[in-house]
Design an enzyme around this catalytic site. Structure first.
Site, PDB file in Angstrom:
ATOM      1  N   HIS A  64      -1.756  -9.100 -40.333  1.00 44.60           N
ATOM      2  CA  HIS A  64      -2.664 -10.200 -40.654  1.00 44.60           C
ATOM      3  C   HIS A  64      -4.133  -9.803 -40.805  1.00 44.60           C
ATOM      4  O   HIS A  64      -4.961 -10.616 -41.194  1.00 44.60           O
ATOM      5  CB  HIS A  64      -2.576 -11.304 -39.588  1.00 44.60           C
ATOM      6  CG  HIS A  64      -3.350 -10.975 -38.352  1.00 44.60           C
ATOM      7  ND1 HIS A  64      -2.808 -10.244 -37.338  1.00 44.60           N
ATOM      8  CD2 HIS A  64      -4.631 -11.238 -37.990  1.00 44.60           C
ATOM      9  CE1 HIS A  64      -3.704 -10.079 -36.402  1.00 44.60           C
ATOM     10  NE2 HIS A  64      -4.828 -10.667 -36.762  1.00 44.60           N
TER      11      HIS A  64
HETATM   12  C1  UD1 Z   1      -8.272 -14.281 -36.272  1.00 44.24           C
HETATM   13  C2  UD1 Z   1      -9.314 -13.287 -35.744  1.00 44.24           C
HETATM   14  C3  UD1 Z   1      -8.634 -11.974 -35.407  1.00 44.24           C
HETATM   15  C4  UD1 Z   1      -7.455 -12.181 -34.486  1.00 44.24           C
HETATM   16  C5  UD1 Z   1      -6.515 -13.206 -35.084  1.00 44.24           C
HETATM   17  C6  UD1 Z   1      -5.368 -13.482 -34.155  1.00 44.24           C
HETATM   18  C7  UD1 Z   1     -11.603 -13.546 -36.617  1.00 44.24           C
HETATM   19  C8  UD1 Z   1     -12.619 -12.973 -37.535  1.00 44.24           C
HETATM   20  N1  UD1 Z   1     -10.361 -13.029 -36.718  1.00 44.24           N
HETATM   21  O1  UD1 Z   1      -7.791 -13.752 -37.499  1.00 44.24           O
HETATM   22  O2  UD1 Z   1      -9.562 -11.122 -34.797  1.00 44.24           O
HETATM   23  O3  UD1 Z   1      -6.759 -10.968 -34.303  1.00 44.24           O
HETATM   24  O4  UD1 Z   1      -7.231 -14.413 -35.346  1.00 44.24           O
HETATM   25  O5  UD1 Z   1      -4.278 -14.077 -34.772  1.00 44.24           O
HETATM   26  O6  UD1 Z   1     -11.923 -14.415 -35.834  1.00 44.24           O
HETATM   27  N2  UD1 Z   1      -4.531 -20.175 -40.916  1.00 44.24           N
HETATM   28  C9  UD1 Z   1      -3.555 -21.134 -41.035  1.00 44.24           C
HETATM   29  N3  UD1 Z   1      -3.041 -21.663 -39.899  1.00 44.24           N
HETATM   30  C10 UD1 Z   1      -3.472 -21.292 -38.668  1.00 44.24           C
HETATM   31  C11 UD1 Z   1      -4.456 -20.304 -38.563  1.00 44.24           C
HETATM   32  C12 UD1 Z   1      -4.977 -19.748 -39.709  1.00 44.24           C
HETATM   33  O7  UD1 Z   1      -3.161 -21.506 -42.128  1.00 44.24           O
HETATM   34  O8  UD1 Z   1      -2.978 -21.838 -37.659  1.00 44.24           O
HETATM   35  C13 UD1 Z   1      -5.146 -19.626 -42.136  1.00 44.24           C
HETATM   36  C14 UD1 Z   1      -6.598 -20.050 -42.214  1.00 44.24           C
HETATM   37  O9  UD1 Z   1      -6.711 -21.235 -42.891  1.00 44.24           O
HETATM   38  C15 UD1 Z   1      -7.238 -18.897 -42.962  1.00 44.24           C
HETATM   39  C16 UD1 Z   1      -6.369 -17.712 -42.600  1.00 44.24           C
HETATM   40  O10 UD1 Z   1      -5.147 -18.213 -42.061  1.00 44.24           O
HETATM   41  O11 UD1 Z   1      -7.193 -19.109 -44.354  1.00 44.24           O
HETATM   42  C17 UD1 Z   1      -7.039 -16.777 -41.616  1.00 44.24           C
HETATM   43  O12 UD1 Z   1      -7.337 -17.416 -40.400  1.00 44.24           O
HETATM   44  P1  UD1 Z   1      -8.616 -16.976 -39.537  1.00 44.24           P
HETATM   45  O13 UD1 Z   1      -8.701 -17.861 -38.378  1.00 44.24           O
HETATM   46  O14 UD1 Z   1      -9.791 -16.859 -40.439  1.00 44.24           O
HETATM   47  O15 UD1 Z   1      -8.373 -15.511 -39.077  1.00 44.24           O
HETATM   48  P2  UD1 Z   1      -7.102 -14.722 -38.565  1.00 44.24           P
HETATM   49  O16 UD1 Z   1      -6.628 -13.892 -39.697  1.00 44.24           O
HETATM   50  O17 UD1 Z   1      -6.082 -15.553 -37.890  1.00 44.24           O
END
Ligand code: UD1
Length: 358
Positions: free
Chosen positions: A206
């Protein structure tokens, strides 16, 4: 003493579960949990609160799915409001996410003390959002709880002094959580029988550095397709990764599963032959459950795993990943090295916080 704990992403829920239990043992401490909303899907958030009996967040800020600047900025604004309302003596933040930085910054500007759990970790790759978050959070924290000796060394090398900061080596809170929940996970999880697998490799993917670079993502998926032909891969897929694979039309030749809760993850860790990941937390969890790990990154914060040969870095190159997997599937290792403390990190943190005269 009122403590405001900020959580937002999956691994923080796991850490908060373990530490909240230890904080409750001190009558003088009252913890209030704030969920920033960064992770919001049922199986990325709710399931952890339910399964692990984490105290219900008093506030959910519902901030997610926007750019890093917007996310951090809105969290900063909302957390500031909460600090003014709740008047905590301390803000507690975990790890390296946008929620971590926003919580620390909001508190520091209002002269509220900050405790950073998992302080001192470095990948030395300043392009990673996590590296930026952890460096800045450490710098404005008052209490730096470090999981390893390497973390302390990093802080010392950056000029942190014991006069200016309280630096405490406590071990790893994720280890506390892993051992506590591993006692009951086999009763609570049915994943192994549901998936009908015996021998398999557990994989997660991820990190932005992999998912947001088409060449890296392709290299990884092509490697996984080939590896899966020899040993089935179980890949609980993060929504970010799923979307990128679909947007880029990359052919993934095996079925993935939805993100899993913590009990399922522990059972997968217990039963797998090997872990392939780009996650920080899972590299350690592989070690807790005595499994070798192949890390699809160019650096790791958990260098002691490399030093002890239980983990190797293979980047995102197809051949390197395949070779790494073949090597690690057959490598015999010693997992009794106590690299992350004695399983009492939470107790140490709670006792220290209780003793500080805040
Ligand atoms: C975040 C953290 C990372 C951590 C990870 C754990 C930052 C910069 N990154 O990364 O350090 O290792 O969490 O899992 O804070 N999304 C969904 N549903 C969810 C969560 C996310 O659809 O429940 C989508 C969001 O809309 C976004 C993407 O996934 O488009 C990324 O989510 P984001 O929270 O930005 O970062 P992670 O990749 O989860």
């Amino acid at each position: 003493m009122k403590i405001l704990t900020i959580v937002g992403a999956r691994p923080q829920f796991v850490k908060a579960a373990a530490l909240s239990r230890a904080l409750k043992k001190h009558d003088s401490i009252k913890e209030i949990i704030v969920h920033t909303g960064q992770h919001f899907d049922k199986n990325m958030s709710d399931i952890f609160f339910k399964e692990m009996e984490i105290p219900k967040p008093k506030y959910n800020l519902n901030i997610n799915s926007i750019s890093h600047g917007a996310m951090t900025g809105r969290m900063l604004e909302k957390i500031e409001e909460l600090i003014i309302i709740e008047k905590p003596a301390l803000i507690l933040v975990y790890g390296d996410t946008n929620s971590t930085l926003a919580g620390a910054l909001a508190a520091k500007k209002l002269h509220v003390k900050v405790a950073h759990i998992e302080a001192g970790l470095r990948s030395f790759n300043i392009k990673m959002p996590e590296e930026i978050n952890r460096i800045l959070t450490d710098r404005i924290s008052d209490y730096l709880f470090c999981p390893t000796e390497n973390a302390i060394t990093n802080l010392t090398n950056e000029g942190y002094s014991y006069e200016e900061f309280k630096i405490i080596k406590c071990g790893d809170v994720m280890q506390d959580a892993a051992y506590y929940y591993a006692k009951t996970s086999s009763e609570k999880s049915t994943i192994i029988s549901r998936l009908k697998v015996s021998e398999f490799i557990l994989c997660t993917l991820h990190r932005a550095e992999n998912t947001d670079d088409p060449n890296r993502l392709k290299g990884i998926i092509y490697a996984l397709n080939k590896i899966n032909k020899q040993t089935p891969i179980i890949l609980p897929i993060h929504p970010r990764t799923k979307k990128k694979i679909s947007d880029l039309n990359i052919e993934l030749n095996f079925k993935t599963i939805d993100p899993v809760g913590y009990f399922d993850m522990i059972e997968l860790l217990k039963k797998c032959s090997l872990v392939i990941t780009d996650s920080g937390g899972l590299q350690k969890e592989a070690y807790f459950f005595k499994k070798n790990c192949v890390t699809m990154r160019d650096q790791t914060e958990w260098v002691e795993l490399l030093e002890n040969n239980v983990n190797i870095l293979v980047g995102a190159n197809e051949d390197q990943i395949i070779n790494g997997v073949n090597e690690m599937l057959s490598r015999e290792n010693d997992f009794n090295l106590n690299l992350y403390g004695n399983g009492n990190a939470c107790k140490i943190i709670a006792e220290n916080l209780n003793n500080y005269n805040l």
